[in-house]
Structure formats: structure tokens, C-alpha cells
Design an enzyme around this catalytic site. Structure first.
Site, short mmCIF file in Angstrom:
data_model
loop_
_atom_site.label_atom_id
_atom_site.label_comp_id
_atom_site.label_asym_id
_atom_site.label_seq_id
_atom_site.Cartn_x
_atom_site.Cartn_y
_atom_site.Cartn_z
N THR A 97 -2.63 -8.70 -3.37
CA THR A 97 -3.72 -9.59 -2.48
C THR A 97 -5.08 -10.22 -3.10
O THR A 97 -5.59 -11.01 -2.26
CB THR A 97 -4.75 -8.08 -0.82
OG1 THR A 97 -5.42 -7.43 -1.61
CG2 THR A 97 -3.32 -7.13 -0.45
N PHE A 154 1.05 -4.76 2.83
CA PHE A 154 2.10 -4.25 4.30
C PHE A 154 1.62 -3.36 5.05
O PHE A 154 1.70 -3.87 6.43
CB PHE A 154 3.25 -3.14 3.57
CG PHE A 154 4.18 -4.09 2.65
CD1 PHE A 154 4.39 -4.36 0.82
CD2 PHE A 154 5.35 -4.98 3.11
CE1 PHE A 154 4.91 -4.23 0.79
CE2 PHE A 154 5.92 -5.61 2.25
CZ PHE A 154 5.74 -5.72 1.02
N GLN A 198 5.30 -1.21 -7.92
CA GLN A 198 6.52 -1.61 -6.24
C GLN A 198 6.61 -3.29 -5.84
O GLN A 198 7.68 -3.40 -4.89
CB GLN A 198 6.00 -0.51 -5.14
CG GLN A 198 6.04 0.68 -5.54
CD GLN A 198 4.89 1.63 -4.33
OE1 GLN A 198 5.57 1.84 -3.34
NE2 GLN A 198 3.78 1.51 -4.55
N ASP A 215 6.56 -9.53 -6.83
CA ASP A 215 6.29 -11.13 -6.62
C ASP A 215 6.30 -11.51 -8.68
O ASP A 215 6.13 -12.54 -8.75
CB ASP A 215 5.53 -10.86 -6.23
CG ASP A 215 4.26 -10.37 -6.54
OD1 ASP A 215 3.08 -8.85 -5.48
OD2 ASP A 215 3.98 -10.03 -8.11
N HIS A 268 11.35 -1.46 -6.73
CA HIS A 268 11.63 -2.72 -5.68
C HIS A 268 12.71 -4.06 -6.26
O HIS A 268 12.71 -4.82 -4.98
CB HIS A 268 10.39 -2.58 -4.58
CG HIS A 268 10.64 -1.04 -4.11
ND1 HIS A 268 8.69 -0.96 -3.75
CD2 HIS A 268 10.99 -0.19 -4.36
CE1 HIS A 268 9.11 0.31 -3.35
NE2 HIS A 268 9.94 0.91 -3.83
N CYS A 291 28.33 -17.82 -1.79
CA CYS A 291 28.24 -18.67 -3.31
C CYS A 291 29.59 -19.33 -3.48
O CYS A 291 30.49 -19.30 -2.70
CB CYS A 291 28.72 -16.74 -3.74
SG CYS A 291 29.54 -16.91 -5.22
N SER A 349 -0.41 2.08 -1.09
CA SER A 349 -0.92 4.08 0.36
C SER A 349 0.19 4.87 0.15
O SER A 349 0.42 5.78 0.87
CB SER A 349 -0.72 3.36 1.42
OG SER A 349 0.75 3.01 1.69
N ILE A 368 -9.42 -3.74 -6.27
CA ILE A 368 -8.78 -3.51 -7.89
C ILE A 368 -9.00 -4.52 -8.73
O ILE A 368 -9.32 -4.02 -10.14
CB ILE A 368 -7.49 -3.31 -7.94
CG1 ILE A 368 -7.00 -2.55 -8.88
CG2 ILE A 368 -6.38 -3.83 -7.36
CD1 ILE A 368 -5.47 -1.50 -8.81
N1 APR Z 1 -7.91 -3.53 -4.02
C1 APR Z 1 -7.40 -2.08 -4.18
N2 APR Z 1 -6.66 -1.71 -2.78
C2 APR Z 1 -5.88 -2.43 -2.22
C3 APR Z 1 -6.64 -3.87 -1.91
C4 APR Z 1 -7.12 -3.96 -3.46
N3 APR Z 1 -7.67 -5.79 -3.38
N4 APR Z 1 -5.36 -4.58 -1.38
C5 APR Z 1 -5.07 -3.91 -0.48
N5 APR Z 1 -5.16 -2.53 -1.16
C6 APR Z 1 -4.88 -0.85 -0.51
C7 APR Z 1 -4.73 -1.30 0.84
O1 APR Z 1 -6.11 0.18 1.39
C8 APR Z 1 -3.03 -0.18 1.01
O2 APR Z 1 -4.04 1.65 1.17
O3 APR Z 1 -3.12 -1.55 -0.77
C9 APR Z 1 -2.49 -0.05 -0.26
C10 APR Z 1 -1.69 -1.10 -0.29
O4 APR Z 1 -0.27 -0.50 1.08
P1 APR Z 1 1.31 -0.72 1.00
O5 APR Z 1 0.60 -0.95 1.90
O6 APR Z 1 1.25 0.19 1.92
O7 APR Z 1 1.58 -1.62 0.09
P2 APR Z 1 2.87 -0.39 -0.15
O8 APR Z 1 2.12 0.69 -1.20
O9 APR Z 1 2.87 -1.50 -1.89
O10 APR Z 1 3.97 0.08 -0.19
C11 APR Z 1 4.77 0.70 -0.91
O11 APR Z 1 6.35 0.11 1.33
O12 APR Z 1 7.78 -0.97 2.42
C12 APR Z 1 7.54 -1.11 1.49
O13 APR Z 1 9.22 -1.81 -0.33
C13 APR Z 1 7.37 -1.59 0.66
O14 APR Z 1 6.78 -2.12 -1.78
C14 APR Z 1 6.80 -1.51 -0.67
C15 APR Z 1 6.37 0.00 -0.06
#
Ligand code: APR
Length: 238
Positions: free
Chosen positions: A28, A35, A103, A106, A121, A150, A191, A231
């Protein structure tokens, strides 16, 4: 520095077996929304729920709509690794960190210089034909219009794990190996909502599990150290 950050820095400095497990929150600060946060991808308005679009059955049913979403929401041109990606690559170079397990799709950990990256992923920087599996360069799917095809007539798809699809068993077993052996496990920017990825952390057997996440997760009580901070900021200080 607060005690928790000092402790984490000490654990890392004294270890040659640190493993990092991360999610969308790591990217982020590079400008890629996660997400499930309030401004995350799954809370944005689209013709269909994004979690439905990112599924194998939807891709099969309506590849044109999938690609509209993919190019609009998954591909963000010009994004660069942030301080978290860069510090993790440095920690690998310094011999503290053995693997990044992500996960994310990018490719920013590799762009930052990390060598041993396990992409649970997959990655939107790789593509292949869903019929004959012939590999294709990423720009075929990430830019342009319509549904890329293709020469065999099959639809070209990104090398990512869509909902309803299994994770790559080889990547999973490597990730399990590193987590099982890890002395220090740092979990960041996730998360911990999505399985089987989130379930991997149950295999950690050490007593130095640090959870670095802006919001609380179901595993906070499971961690030896919880740091609710950005982070990128945190990694620039350890
Ligand atoms: N620093 C620390 N934590 C952060 C920051 C940051 N700068 N920005 C966001 N977060 C935290 C949010 O608070 C959230 O709890 O990162 C977490 C991101 O959680 P999700 O959006 O659920 O993403 P993720 O856990 O990677 O999702 C897992 O879900 O849909 C699928 O395939 C997709 O890989 C993804 C998987």
C-alpha cells in the site's frame, strides 16, 4: 524506539534464519490498494463484486469483464518497491533473511532485489495460454484491449491463483519448509483472512513470531510481538 520495535530489531540482528510472510499491506505504501481495508479493492464499487470477478468460474464465463477489471484495478503502472520491500531485500543480502513468502502478485519484492521470493498467489508479471499453457509476456494481458488469445485459440490468462483454484503445491511445500525451520517469523501487511495461505503460519515452531499490521488480525494473540504500525515506516527503522 518503542520496546517492541527494539526487540524485533534485536531478534533480526541476532538471527541468520528470519522468514517474512506478507500480504497486500506491504504494497500500500507503493500506491497499490489492499483488499479489505476501508479503501481496499473489495470495498470499491464495480459491476460485480471484485471477489466474484477474481474467480476461475467468472474468468471462464466473462473474460472480457475480467480483463476490464484486471487492467483497471490490478495493473498500476509506475509502482515502485517501498521501504519495506527494500529493507527485506537488504536483510536477505546481509544474511539475516532466508525467504520472503508473499500473497502479493505485484512482483515488487523481486523489483526491490529479493532473490528468494515464494509467490503463493502467483504474479501478474507472468501469463500463459489457458488451453495449451504456452507462456506469454505480461504486456499481452496487462495492456491493450479485449480478451488476449493464443495462436491455438485459447484465452491467455495471468499466472495468478484465482478463487476456486488450488495453490501451486511446490511453492506451498517450500513455504512450509521455511516457516517450519524459521527462527524468527515476521508476518506483515496481511489480514490473515485467506486460506490456505494464512494457515501456513500454524507450522511455525519458534518463539519469535512478530506480527506487523495496521489493524488487528485473528492471530494477534498467537504472536510473540504485535506492532500496529505502517510496515514501510517500521522497516526503515530496523
Ligand atoms: N502497513 C501495515 N499494514 C498495512 C498497511 C501498511 N502500510 N496497509 C494495509 N495494511 C494492513 C491492513 O490493515 C490489512 O489488515 O494490511 C492488511 C491487508 O489485508 P488484506 O487487504 O486482506 O490483504 P491480504 O491479507 O494480502 O489478502 C490475502 O486475499 O483476496 C485475496 O488473493 C488475495 O492475496 C490476497 C489475499
Amino acid at each position: 524506539m518503542e520496546d517492541a520495535v527494539l526487540t524485533l530489531k534485536k531478534w533480526i540482528d541476532e538471527s541468520d534464519n528470519v522468514v517474512f510472510f506478507g500480504g497486500a499491506g506491504v504494497s500500500t505504501e507503493s500506491g497499490i490498494p489492499d483488499f479489505r481495508s476501508v479503501d481496499g479493492l473489495y470495498n470499491q464499487k464495480w459491476k460485480y463484486p471484485p471477489e466474484e470477478i477474481l474467480s476461475a468460474s467468472f474468468f471462464e464465463r466473462d473474460p472480457a469483464e475480467y480483463y476490464r477489471f484486471h487492467r483497471e484495478k490490478l495493473v498500476i503502472d509506475g509502482v515502485k518497491p517501498n521501504r519495506a520491500h527494500l529493507r527485506l531485500a537488504e536483510l536477505e543480502k546481509e544474511g539475516h533473511l532466508r525467504a520472503v513468502i508473499t500473497q502479493n502478485i505485484d512482483g515488487l519484492h523481486q523489483a526491490a532485489g529479493s532473490k528468494n521470493v515464494l509467490e503463493l498467489h502467483g504474479s501478474i508479471l507472468r501469463a500463459y495460454c489457458s488451453r495449451c499453457r504456452r507462456p506469454y509476456p505480461a504486456e499481452v494481458i496487462n495492456h491493450g484491449e479485449g480478451v488476449p488469445r493464443c495462436s491455438c485459440g485459447g484465452v491467455i490468462r495471468p499466472d495468478i491463483v484465482l478463487y476456486e483454484e488450488p495453490l501451486d503445491q511446490d511453492v506451498m511445500s517450500k513455504a512450509l519448509h521455511y516457516i517450519r525451520q524459521a527462527e524468527v517469523l515476521i508476518i506483515g501487511g496481511t489480514s490473515l483472512n485467506v486460506y490456505p495461505a494464512a494457515g501456513l503460519i500454524r507450522y511455525y515452531r519458534g518463539n519469535k513470531l512478530a506480527l506487523v499490521n495496521l489493524s488487528a488480525t485473528p492471530y494477534d494473540s498467537f504472536a510473540d510481538l504485535v506492532i500496529h504500525q505502517k510496515i514501510g515506516e517500521l522497516f526503515s527503522r530496523i
